[in-house]
Design a protein around this motif. Structure first.
Motif, PDB file in Angstrom:
ATOM      1  N   ARG A  52     -93.876  62.011   4.282  1.00  0.00           N
ATOM      2  CA  ARG A  52     -94.609  60.752   4.098  1.00  0.00           C
ATOM      3  C   ARG A  52     -95.647  60.561   5.183  1.00  0.00           C
ATOM      4  N   ARG A  53     -95.273  60.785   6.434  1.00  0.00           N
ATOM      5  CA  ARG A  53     -96.236  60.626   7.529  1.00  0.00           C
ATOM      6  C   ARG A  53     -97.399  61.606   7.382  1.00  0.00           C
ATOM      7  N   GLN A  54     -97.088  62.823   6.945  1.00  0.00           N
ATOM      8  CA  GLN A  54     -98.140  63.834   6.801  1.00  0.00           C
ATOM      9  C   GLN A  54     -99.081  63.486   5.658  1.00  0.00           C
ATOM     10  N   PHE A  55     -98.543  62.981   4.554  1.00  0.00           N
ATOM     11  CA  PHE A  55     -99.389  62.537   3.446  1.00  0.00           C
ATOM     12  C   PHE A  55    -100.334  61.431   3.912  1.00  0.00           C
ATOM     13  N   GLU A  56     -99.797  60.467   4.640  1.00  0.00           N
ATOM     14  CA  GLU A  56    -100.624  59.353   5.100  1.00  0.00           C
ATOM     15  C   GLU A  56    -101.684  59.821   6.090  1.00  0.00           C
ATOM     16  N   ALA A  76     -96.590  57.543  -3.538  1.00  0.00           N
ATOM     17  CA  ALA A  76     -96.338  56.283  -4.235  1.00  0.00           C
ATOM     18  C   ALA A  76     -94.845  56.095  -4.493  1.00  0.00           C
ATOM     19  N   GLN A  77     -94.164  57.177  -4.869  1.00  0.00           N
ATOM     20  CA  GLN A  77     -92.718  57.078  -5.085  1.00  0.00           C
ATOM     21  C   GLN A  77     -91.984  56.817  -3.773  1.00  0.00           C
ATOM     22  N   GLN A  78     -92.419  57.460  -2.691  1.00  0.00           N
ATOM     23  CA  GLN A  78     -91.788  57.201  -1.394  1.00  0.00           C
ATOM     24  C   GLN A  78     -92.003  55.766  -0.943  1.00  0.00           C
ATOM     25  N   HIS A  79     -93.168  55.205  -1.261  1.00  0.00           N
ATOM     26  CA  HIS A  79     -93.465  53.835  -0.847  1.00  0.00           C
ATOM     27  C   HIS A  79     -92.664  52.801  -1.628  1.00  0.00           C
ATOM     28  N   THR A  80     -92.053  53.198  -2.739  1.00  0.00           N
ATOM     29  CA  THR A  80     -91.215  52.234  -3.458  1.00  0.00           C
ATOM     30  C   THR A  80     -89.994  51.839  -2.636  1.00  0.00           C
ATOM     31  N   ALA A 105     -97.891  49.538  -4.257  1.00  0.00           N
ATOM     32  CA  ALA A 105     -98.911  49.039  -5.178  1.00  0.00           C
ATOM     33  C   ALA A 105    -100.281  49.625  -4.859  1.00  0.00           C
ATOM     34  N   ARG A 106    -100.621  49.675  -3.564  1.00  0.00           N
ATOM     35  CA  ARG A 106    -101.924  50.216  -3.177  1.00  0.00           C
ATOM     36  C   ARG A 106    -102.017  51.715  -3.480  1.00  0.00           C
TER      37      ARG A 106
END
Length: 218
Positions: A83-87, A144-148, A157-158
Motif C-alpha cells: 500500500r505504501r509503495q502504491f501511494e 482501492a480495495q486496501q483503502h476499504t 472513494a477517491r
C-alpha cells in the motif's frame, strides 16, 4: 539469474549512468522477470527500488517500477508495504488522489483526474503505453480495495474515482467491468445501496441465498 543480489546491484550501478534508456530498461525488466521466476521475489523488489531512484529516466518509467515493486511486495505477503509503495508510486507520477494537503478538499483528486487526460507524462510508444496503463490500473484497483479497510471512507472513494476515470479512458472491457464491480462493492460497503445498485445494473447476478424464515425472525 545465477548472479547474486550484490552482483546484480553492482551491474545496475555500473550501466545506469551511461546505458541508453531503452537498453537499460530491457535489461532490468529481464533480470526482474528472471529473479521472480526463480523464486527470488525479494531481490527483484529491491532491484526495482534501486532502479526507481535513477533521476535521468522519465517519471512514467521510474513510477512504473515503483508500482511493480508494490505488486511484488503484495505477492510476498507485505500488504502494508505494498500500500505504501502504491501511494508513493502514484505520488511520483502526480496521480496520488490522497495528497495530505488536499485531503479536506477535492483539489488533490481533481488534479489527479486532470493528469490522466494529459498524454505528456505518459509513454509515447504504443506498446509501452499499454503496458504502463495496465500496471497503473492494476495497482489502483489493488489500492482501492486496501483503502476499504481505512478508518474513513474518503481514501477508498477517491482512489476508486480515479480508477473509474482512467478505466473509462484507456481500459479494456474486462478492466471497465472490474472497476464497476469495485464501485458497486465500495458503495454497498459504505452505506450507499442506491449507488451500488446503479453501478451493478446490467451485471449478471448470482442467485440469492434463501434464508430460513424461522431463523430470520430472530
Amino acid at each position: 539469474a545465477a548472479l547474486g543480489q550484490w552482483e546484480v546491484q553492482a551491474v545496475l550501478e555500473h550501466v545506469a549512468p551511461s546505458e541508453p534508456e531503452g537498453r537499460l530498461a530491457r535489461w532490468l525488466d529481464g533480470v526482474v522477470a528472471l529473479l521472480s521466476a526463480s523464486g527470488r521475489g525479494p531481490e527483484a523488489a529491491k532491484l526495482l527500488a534501486s532502479a526507481a531512484t535513477l533521476r535521468r529516466l522519465p517519471a512514467w518509467r521510474t513510477g512504473g517500477w515503483m508500482l511493480r515493486q508494490g505488486e511484488m511486495l503484495n505477492a510476498l505477503g507485505d500488504g502494508d508495504g505494498a500500500r505504501r509503495q502504491f501511494e508513493q508510486g502514484l505520488h511520483h507520477l502526480g496521480l496520488n488522489p490522497l495528497s495530505p494537503r488536499d485531503e479536506a478538499t477535492g483539489h488533490g483528486l481533481l488534479r489527479s483526474v486532470a493528469r490522466t487526460a494529459r498524454p505528456r507524462p505518459w509513454p509515447t510508444n504504443p506498446v509501452h503505453r499499454q503496458a504502463f496503463t495496465r500496471v497503473l490500473l492494476r495497482c489502483l484497483m489493488f489500492l482501492a480495495q486496501q483503502h476499504t479497510f481505512a478508518p474513513q471512507t474518503l481514501a477508498a472513494a477517491r482512489t476508486q474515482a480515479l480508477t473509474s476515470v482512467l478505466t473509462l479512458r484507456t481500459g479494456s472491457k474486462g478492466e471497465r467491468l472490474a472497476a464497476r464491480i469495485g464501485n458497486a462493492y465500495g458503495a454497498a460497503l459504505f452505506g450507499f445501496p442506491h449507488i451500488a445498485s446503479a453501478a451493478s445494473h446490467g451485471l449478471e447476478h448470482p442467485p440469492r441465498i434463501r434464508g430460513d424464515p424461522f431463523l430470520d425472525a430472530f
